[in-house]
Structure formats: structure tokens, C-alpha cells
Scaffold this motif. Structure first.
Motif, PDB file in Angstrom:
ATOM      1  N   LEU A  76      69.119  26.563  28.328  1.00  0.00           N
ATOM      2  CA  LEU A  76      70.065  26.932  29.604  1.00  0.00           C
ATOM      3  C   LEU A  76      69.358  27.986  30.343  1.00  0.00           C
ATOM      4  CD1 LEU A  76      73.311  27.095  27.256  1.00  0.00           C
ATOM      5  CD2 LEU A  76      72.263  25.364  28.642  1.00  0.00           C
ATOM      6  N   THR A  77      68.246  28.294  30.156  1.00  0.00           N
ATOM      7  CA  THR A  77      67.556  29.025  31.417  1.00  0.00           C
ATOM      8  C   THR A  77      66.520  28.475  31.965  1.00  0.00           C
ATOM      9  OG1 THR A  77      66.387  30.289  29.468  1.00  0.00           O
ATOM     10  CG2 THR A  77      68.585  31.256  30.214  1.00  0.00           C
ATOM     11  N   LEU A  78      65.087  28.356  30.894  1.00  0.00           N
ATOM     12  CA  LEU A  78      63.924  27.813  31.698  1.00  0.00           C
ATOM     13  C   LEU A  78      63.977  26.323  31.938  1.00  0.00           C
ATOM     14  CD1 LEU A  78      61.486  29.688  28.968  1.00  0.00           C
ATOM     15  CD2 LEU A  78      61.738  30.328  31.428  1.00  0.00           C
ATOM     16  N   ASN A  79      64.847  25.604  30.983  1.00  0.00           N
ATOM     17  CA  ASN A  79      64.776  24.172  31.411  1.00  0.00           C
ATOM     18  C   ASN A  79      65.736  24.046  32.632  1.00  0.00           C
ATOM     19  OD1 ASN A  79      64.709  21.251  30.761  1.00  0.00           O
ATOM     20  ND2 ASN A  79      66.836  21.637  30.370  1.00  0.00           N
ATOM     21  N   VAL A  80      66.389  24.832  33.071  1.00  0.00           N
ATOM     22  CA  VAL A  80      67.401  24.977  34.260  1.00  0.00           C
ATOM     23  C   VAL A  80      66.415  24.919  35.389  1.00  0.00           C
ATOM     24  CG1 VAL A  80      69.031  25.897  35.601  1.00  0.00           C
ATOM     25  CG2 VAL A  80      69.653  25.739  33.217  1.00  0.00           C
ATOM     26  N   GLN A  81      65.429  25.723  35.333  1.00  0.00           N
ATOM     27  CA  GLN A  81      64.451  25.738  36.480  1.00  0.00           C
ATOM     28  C   GLN A  81      63.740  24.585  36.811  1.00  0.00           C
ATOM     29  OE1 GLN A  81      61.855  29.300  36.599  1.00  0.00           O
ATOM     30  NE2 GLN A  81      60.100  28.190  37.425  1.00  0.00           N
ATOM     31  N   SER A  82      63.511  23.591  35.573  1.00  0.00           N
ATOM     32  CA  SER A  82      62.756  22.609  35.582  1.00  0.00           C
ATOM     33  C   SER A  82      63.547  21.455  36.395  1.00  0.00           C
ATOM     34  CB  SER A  82      62.393  21.969  34.419  1.00  0.00           C
ATOM     35  OG  SER A  82      61.326  22.741  33.830  1.00  0.00           O
ATOM     36  N   SER A 105      59.466  27.646  43.399  1.00  0.00           N
ATOM     37  CA  SER A 105      59.980  28.031  42.232  1.00  0.00           C
ATOM     38  C   SER A 105      60.331  29.654  42.019  1.00  0.00           C
ATOM     39  CB  SER A 105      59.156  27.763  40.952  1.00  0.00           C
ATOM     40  OG  SER A 105      58.061  28.754  40.765  1.00  0.00           O
ATOM     41  N   LEU A 106      61.098  29.809  41.362  1.00  0.00           N
ATOM     42  CA  LEU A 106      61.662  31.004  40.950  1.00  0.00           C
ATOM     43  C   LEU A 106      60.429  32.273  40.711  1.00  0.00           C
ATOM     44  CD1 LEU A 106      64.234  32.776  40.976  1.00  0.00           C
ATOM     45  CD2 LEU A 106      64.399  32.331  38.412  1.00  0.00           C
ATOM     46  N   LEU A 107      59.371  31.852  40.170  1.00  0.00           N
ATOM     47  CA  LEU A 107      58.349  32.421  39.893  1.00  0.00           C
ATOM     48  C   LEU A 107      57.790  32.944  41.066  1.00  0.00           C
ATOM     49  CD1 LEU A 107      56.310  30.539  36.992  1.00  0.00           C
ATOM     50  CD2 LEU A 107      58.006  32.557  36.882  1.00  0.00           C
ATOM     51  N   ASP A 108      57.816  32.256  42.337  1.00  0.00           N
ATOM     52  CA  ASP A 108      57.259  32.915  43.453  1.00  0.00           C
ATOM     53  C   ASP A 108      57.967  34.403  43.906  1.00  0.00           C
ATOM     54  OD1 ASP A 108      55.940  30.415  43.723  1.00  0.00           O
ATOM     55  OD2 ASP A 108      57.425  29.765  44.715  1.00  0.00           O
ATOM     56  N   VAL A 109      59.206  34.741  43.536  1.00  0.00           N
ATOM     57  CA  VAL A 109      59.561  35.931  44.117  1.00  0.00           C
ATOM     58  C   VAL A 109      59.412  37.197  43.060  1.00  0.00           C
ATOM     59  CG1 VAL A 109      61.468  34.723  45.108  1.00  0.00           C
ATOM     60  CG2 VAL A 109      61.862  35.467  42.929  1.00  0.00           C
ATOM     61  N   MET A 110      58.673  36.801  41.881  1.00  0.00           N
ATOM     62  CA  MET A 110      58.392  37.672  40.792  1.00  0.00           C
ATOM     63  C   MET A 110      56.990  38.279  40.977  1.00  0.00           C
ATOM     64  SD  MET A 110      60.137  35.847  37.402  1.00  0.00           S
ATOM     65  CE  MET A 110      61.766  35.193  37.539  1.00  0.00           C
ATOM     66  N   GLY A 111      56.157  37.939  42.087  1.00  0.00           N
ATOM     67  CA  GLY A 111      55.134  38.624  42.052  1.00  0.00           C
ATOM     68  C   GLY A 111      53.956  37.850  41.678  1.00  0.00           C
ATOM     69  N   PRO A 112      52.496  38.067  42.104  1.00  0.00           N
ATOM     70  CA  PRO A 112      51.400  37.498  41.593  1.00  0.00           C
ATOM     71  C   PRO A 112      51.127  37.377  40.018  1.00  0.00           C
ATOM     72  CG  PRO A 112      50.800  39.554  42.386  1.00  0.00           C
ATOM     73  CD  PRO A 112      52.337  39.609  42.621  1.00  0.00           C
ATOM     74  N   TRP A 113      50.334  36.600  39.421  1.00  0.00           N
ATOM     75  CA  TRP A 113      49.855  36.859  38.170  1.00  0.00           C
ATOM     76  C   TRP A 113      49.100  38.162  37.724  1.00  0.00           C
ATOM     77  CZ3 TRP A 113      45.699  37.345  35.112  1.00  0.00           C
ATOM     78  CH2 TRP A 113      45.798  36.887  33.636  1.00  0.00           C
ATOM     79  N   PRO A 114      49.307  38.611  36.701  1.00  0.00           N
ATOM     80  CA  PRO A 114      50.362  38.580  35.719  1.00  0.00           C
ATOM     81  C   PRO A 114      51.419  38.910  36.002  1.00  0.00           C
ATOM     82  CG  PRO A 114      49.097  40.247  35.078  1.00  0.00           C
ATOM     83  CD  PRO A 114      48.607  40.011  36.292  1.00  0.00           C
ATOM     84  N   THR A 115      51.845  39.678  37.070  1.00  0.00           N
ATOM     85  CA  THR A 115      52.999  40.428  37.288  1.00  0.00           C
ATOM     86  C   THR A 115      54.524  39.627  36.983  1.00  0.00           C
ATOM     87  OG1 THR A 115      52.195  41.763  38.828  1.00  0.00           O
ATOM     88  CG2 THR A 115      54.584  41.933  38.959  1.00  0.00           C
ATOM     89  N   TYR A 116      54.382  38.216  37.273  1.00  0.00           N
ATOM     90  CA  TYR A 116      55.601  37.511  37.284  1.00  0.00           C
ATOM     91  C   TYR A 116      55.737  37.406  35.728  1.00  0.00           C
ATOM     92  CZ  TYR A 116      52.499  33.100  36.624  1.00  0.00           C
ATOM     93  OH  TYR A 116      51.761  32.426  36.137  1.00  0.00           O
ATOM     94  N   LEU A 117      54.676  37.283  34.947  1.00  0.00           N
ATOM     95  CA  LEU A 117      55.059  37.171  33.486  1.00  0.00           C
ATOM     96  C   LEU A 117      55.971  38.282  32.935  1.00  0.00           C
ATOM     97  CD1 LEU A 117      51.607  35.874  32.109  1.00  0.00           C
ATOM     98  CD2 LEU A 117      53.489  34.592  32.763  1.00  0.00           C
ATOM     99  N   ALA A 118      55.356  39.458  33.323  1.00  0.00           N
ATOM    100  CA  ALA A 118      56.156  40.691  32.677  1.00  0.00           C
ATOM    101  C   ALA A 118      57.669  40.575  33.195  1.00  0.00           C
ATOM    102  CB  ALA A 118      55.399  41.966  33.206  1.00  0.00           C
ATOM    103  N   VAL A 119      57.877  40.216  34.734  1.00  0.00           N
ATOM    104  CA  VAL A 119      59.142  40.524  35.338  1.00  0.00           C
ATOM    105  C   VAL A 119      59.836  39.298  34.706  1.00  0.00           C
ATOM    106  CG1 VAL A 119      60.326  40.035  37.495  1.00  0.00           C
ATOM    107  CG2 VAL A 119      58.199  41.369  37.527  1.00  0.00           C
ATOM    108  N   GLY A 120      59.200  38.222  34.702  1.00  0.00           N
ATOM    109  CA  GLY A 120      60.116  36.804  33.834  1.00  0.00           C
ATOM    110  C   GLY A 120      60.524  37.429  32.544  1.00  0.00           C
ATOM    111  N   CYS A 121      59.755  37.879  31.611  1.00  0.00           N
ATOM    112  CA  CYS A 121      60.015  38.163  30.305  1.00  0.00           C
ATOM    113  C   CYS A 121      61.107  39.073  30.377  1.00  0.00           C
ATOM    114  CB  CYS A 121      58.788  38.589  29.558  1.00  0.00           C
ATOM    115  SG  CYS A 121      57.561  37.293  29.103  1.00  0.00           S
TER     116      CYS A 121
END
Length: 233
Positions: free
Chosen positions: A106-112, A194-210
Motif C-alpha cells: 500500500l506504499t512502495l507498490n503504489v509508486q510502481s 518518480s517520487l524519489l526525484d523530489v527527495m534529493g540526490p543519492w544517498p539523501t533520498y534513501l534517508a528521506v524516503g526511509c
């Protein structure tokens, strides 16, 4: 119809093909919830076995020597793991399989579903239908299990899913480094929007996403605990 030589062809976002798949899923979801409420649940067990068989067959199809590509064919996407947990959740009704299916589905799969990275490597028709069938199942199953069959999320679900998620991330990132791949988009953002584009570059988007997932998953857990307390009181 084979794609042939050259770069893979991608499905355009919000094309008629994309909207058609979303419409089918939107119509099918309430029908499955209604069936889950009224039926004995045996059909869900059968659906789980069918989904498991299709998932295994699809994984093996992508591992054939003629189409194998180490950077895309290994079953290391979170959607691969989610299909397994979804199948076992339907078959067993065990919360240890339902929990990750609920949070991932209901979250990550919805992005797909909303921003699919669907590139046709060999057979566009087959790959299109398999993508939407499998991702649709991962969305519909937890809704049917929770709102249809009455399984209720708890904080144990939350903690358990985080342990699985972190284990998958660590393993997949190691494989990505070893094979110069990007399974799970853990080492780079997807090629399309994708939604990751607004969360910053790697690895920032991993921390923001988590961090965002932690908040969203907590929001998917807390109301059920409150509901249990109000009913027991």
C-alpha cells in the motif's frame, strides 16, 4: 511481438495503456474486498497458490539464458519479494506474511502503479500484462486481507516489516555494488519520473524516503490500535 535489438521500449506514463490498467485495478479492488467479506476464504488460498505459481514461472522466464541480464533479471526488486509475501499471506493467513504485504503493497507498490518503470525487453504484450497483474495483486491482496478478512495491523507488524525491509536493503545494495546494478533503485533514481526525484540526490533520498515511510507506516498502524482500545473499553 518481440522488441528486437536496440534499447528497450518503455510504456509512456499516463498513456491509454497506463490508464486502462489503473481502471481495471480500481474496479477489481472493491469486488475482491466484498468477496473476502462474504466468502469462506478458501478462494483466497487458491488465489495465493495461483499467484505463487505465476510469480515463480515469471521469475524463471526472466532467468532464461536468452534474455538474462544480470542488471535486471535477478529477483531482487522489492516487488519480487512482495509477490512472495503476498502469495504466502493469502495461503497461510499468517501475520508475518500479511504485515510486509500490507506496508509494502500500500506504499512502495503504489509508486510502481502511479509511476511505473515498465521497459519492454522481449515481449511487450506479455510483459505489460504480467507487470500489471502482479503489481495489482500486491495492492489488492492486503486490502482484501485487512478490510475484507479482518486482519488488523499492530506495532509488531510495523517492527517486523522494518526488519525485513532493512535486511533487503542491505543485501540488495551489496549485490548492486558487486554487479554495477540498481535493483530497488537503492543506488540511483529510476530513469523516468518518480517520487524519489523530489527527495534529493543519492544517498539523501534513501534517508528521506526511509523517514517518510516510517511516518506513513506509523499512520497505517496507529488507528487500528486506537480502534482496538476503543472497542475493548
Amino acid at each position: 511481438m518481440a522488441v528486437g535489438a536496440g534499447p528497450p521500449v518503455s510504456m509512456a506514463l499516463y498513456s491509454p495503456e497506463h490508464w486502462a490498467a489503473l481502471l481495471v485495478i480500481a474496479v477489481a479492488t472493491p469486488l475482491f474486498v466484498r468477496a473476502a467479506r462474504r466468502g469462506s476464504g478458501r478462494w483466497m488460498v487458491l488465489a495465493g497458490w495461483v499467484l505463487l505459481a505465476i510469480s515463480v514461472a515469471w521469475g524463471l522466464w526472466d532467468l532464461r539464458p536468452s534474455v538474462f541480464d544480470i542488471q535486471r533479471s535477478l529477483p531482487l526488486q522489492l516487488s519480487d519479494l512482495a509477490r512472495l509475501t503476498t502469495s504466502l499471506a493469502l495461503i497461510t493467513g499468517d501475520w508475518r506474511w500479511i504485515a510486509p504485504t500490507y506496508y509494502w503493497g500500500l506504499t512502495l507498490n503504489v509508486q510502481s502503479l502511479l509511476t511505473p518503470d515498465l521497459s519492454y525487453a522481449v515481449d511487450p504484450r506479455l510483459e505489460y500484462h504480467m507487470y500489471w497483474l502482479l503489481h495489482g495483486a500486491v495492492l489488492i491482496a492486503p486490502i482484501a486481507l485487512v478490510w475484507g478478512r479482518g486482519h488488523r495491523p499492530t506495532w509488531a507488524w510495523y517492527r517486523y516489516t522494518w526488519l525485513l525491509s532493512l535486511g533487503w536493503m542491505a543485501t540488495t545494495m551489496l549485490v548492486n555494488v558487486a554487479t554495477d546494478s540498481n535493483y530497488g533503485y537503492l543506488n540511483g533514481t529510476p530513469p523516468g519520473r518518480s517520487l524519489l526525484d523530489v527527495m534529493g540526490p543519492w544517498p539523501t533520498y534513501l534517508a528521506v524516503g526511509c523517514g517518510a515511510l516510517g511516518v506513513v507506516w506509523a499512520g497505517m498502524t496507529w488507528p487500528w490500535g486506537r480502534l482496538r482500545r476503543s472497542r475493548s473499553g
